[in-house]
Design a protein around this motif. Structure first.
Motif, PDB file in Angstrom:
ATOM      1  N   PHE A 123       0.848  -1.183   0.000  1.00 62.98           N
ATOM      2  CA  PHE A 123       0.000   0.000   0.000  1.00 62.98           C
ATOM      3  C   PHE A 123       0.890   1.241   0.000  1.00 62.98           C
ATOM      4  N   VAL A 124       0.380   2.319  -0.587  1.00 62.17           N
ATOM      5  CA  VAL A 124       1.104   3.583  -0.646  1.00 62.17           C
ATOM      6  C   VAL A 124       0.253   4.639   0.040  1.00 62.17           C
ATOM      7  N   ALA A 125       0.892   5.453   0.889  1.00 65.41           N
ATOM      8  CA  ALA A 125       0.205   6.570   1.542  1.00 65.41           C
ATOM      9  C   ALA A 125       0.734   7.870   0.951  1.00 65.41           C
ATOM     10  N   ILE A 137       4.247   9.576   1.650  1.00 65.72           N
ATOM     11  CA  ILE A 137       4.601   9.494   3.069  1.00 65.72           C
ATOM     12  C   ILE A 137       4.517   8.051   3.572  1.00 65.72           C
ATOM     13  N   THR A 138       4.607   7.095   2.655  1.00 63.98           N
ATOM     14  CA  THR A 138       4.463   5.681   2.968  1.00 63.98           C
ATOM     15  C   THR A 138       5.361   5.235   4.114  1.00 63.98           C
ATOM     16  N   MET A 142       2.187   5.565  10.382  1.00 61.51           N
ATOM     17  CA  MET A 142       2.050   4.347  11.173  1.00 61.51           C
ATOM     18  C   MET A 142       0.952   3.512  10.532  1.00 61.51           C
ATOM     19  N   TRP A 143       1.308   2.287  10.123  1.00 62.88           N
ATOM     20  CA  TRP A 143       0.375   1.382   9.457  1.00 62.88           C
ATOM     21  C   TRP A 143      -0.254   0.453  10.482  1.00 62.88           C
ATOM     22  N   THR A 144      -1.574   0.232  10.374  1.00 60.71           N
ATOM     23  CA  THR A 144      -2.268  -0.709  11.251  1.00 60.71           C
ATOM     24  C   THR A 144      -3.303  -1.501  10.465  1.00 60.71           C
ATOM     25  N   THR A 155       6.482  -0.611   6.288  1.00 58.55           N
ATOM     26  CA  THR A 155       6.685  -0.166   4.902  1.00 58.55           C
ATOM     27  C   THR A 155       5.376  -0.107   4.121  1.00 58.55           C
ATOM     28  N   GLY A 156       4.252  -0.524   4.735  1.00 54.24           N
ATOM     29  CA  GLY A 156       2.960  -0.504   4.049  1.00 54.24           C
ATOM     30  C   GLY A 156       2.631  -1.777   3.310  1.00 54.24           C
ATOM     31  N   VAL A 157       3.427  -2.835   3.481  1.00 53.93           N
ATOM     32  CA  VAL A 157       3.163  -4.107   2.811  1.00 53.93           C
ATOM     33  C   VAL A 157       2.320  -4.974   3.751  1.00 53.93           C
ATOM     34  N   ALA A 158       1.113  -5.311   3.284  1.00 52.90           N
ATOM     35  CA  ALA A 158       0.197  -6.140   4.072  1.00 52.90           C
ATOM     36  C   ALA A 158       0.305  -7.589   3.636  1.00 52.90           C
ATOM     37  N   THR A 159       0.108  -8.501   4.599  1.00 56.84           N
ATOM     38  CA  THR A 159       0.142  -9.939   4.332  1.00 56.84           C
ATOM     39  C   THR A 159      -1.167 -10.555   4.791  1.00 56.84           C
TER      40      THR A 159
END
Length: 171
Positions: A123-125, A137-138, A142-144, A155-159
């Motif tokens: 994902f990219v922010a 601003i990726t 803070m990614w959740t 880093t914005g990579v979801a699994t």
């Protein structure tokens, strides 16, 4: 041919650097964030090459912006700085304006995605600031994930971990 020969001398020389172009030519970034510049070298044989990793980068006003190889400039304070790439007696430059803009909103892309269990989705922010600039601003958000069905790295990579739906948020 037919027992006869002819010869000539060929001298091969290395192409020399003719000029350096830095892109983007002008950029704007809020204080505290970064802007990546690229140095393209044009050589005497007409070829062009990305030389961002080999040039020496400098900022004309380090109180406003600093720059490190391979051309990543950081806005330090409000103002304008000339970002320069130098190599072999040749230079190229660009202008970086550092603003005091504040973050207005964050957009996450893609808006929807599907992965299999064990699959990943980056994902990219992108932040939109009060001065209308849009900045990737990726790596600083803070990614959740709101569901253990998916995890997300800084880093914005979801699994995908199990079947289900998760909302991936950048804050």
């Amino acid at each position: 041919l037919g027992g006869r020969t002819g010869s000539a001398t060929l001298t091969v020389t290395a192409a020399t650097l003719s000029s350096i172009a830095v892109t983007p030519l002008t950029a704007s970034v809020p204080s505290g964030l970064t802007q990546r510049f690229v140095a393209m070298g044009t050589y005497s044989d007409g070829t062009s090459l990305d030389i961002s990793n080999t040039v020496t980068w400098s900022s004309g006003t380090i109180a406003v912006a600093t720059v490190m190889s391979p051309g990543v400039a950081t806005g330090e304070s409000v103002g304008t700085a000339t970002i320069t790439a130098a190599l072999g007696g040749r230079t190229g430059s660009a202008t970086l304006t550092v603003t005091a803009a504040t973050l207005s909103s964050i957009a996450v892309t893609p808006a929807t995605a599907t992965v299999v269990i064990g699959g990943t989705q980056p994902f990219v922010a992108r932040g939109t600031y009060s001065d209308s600039s849009i900045v990737d601003i990726t790596t600083i958000v803070m990614w959740t994930s709101n569901n253990p069905a998916a995890s997300v790295l800084p880093t914005g990579v979801a699994t995908g971990l199990s079947v289900g739906t998760a909302t991936i948020t950048a804050a």
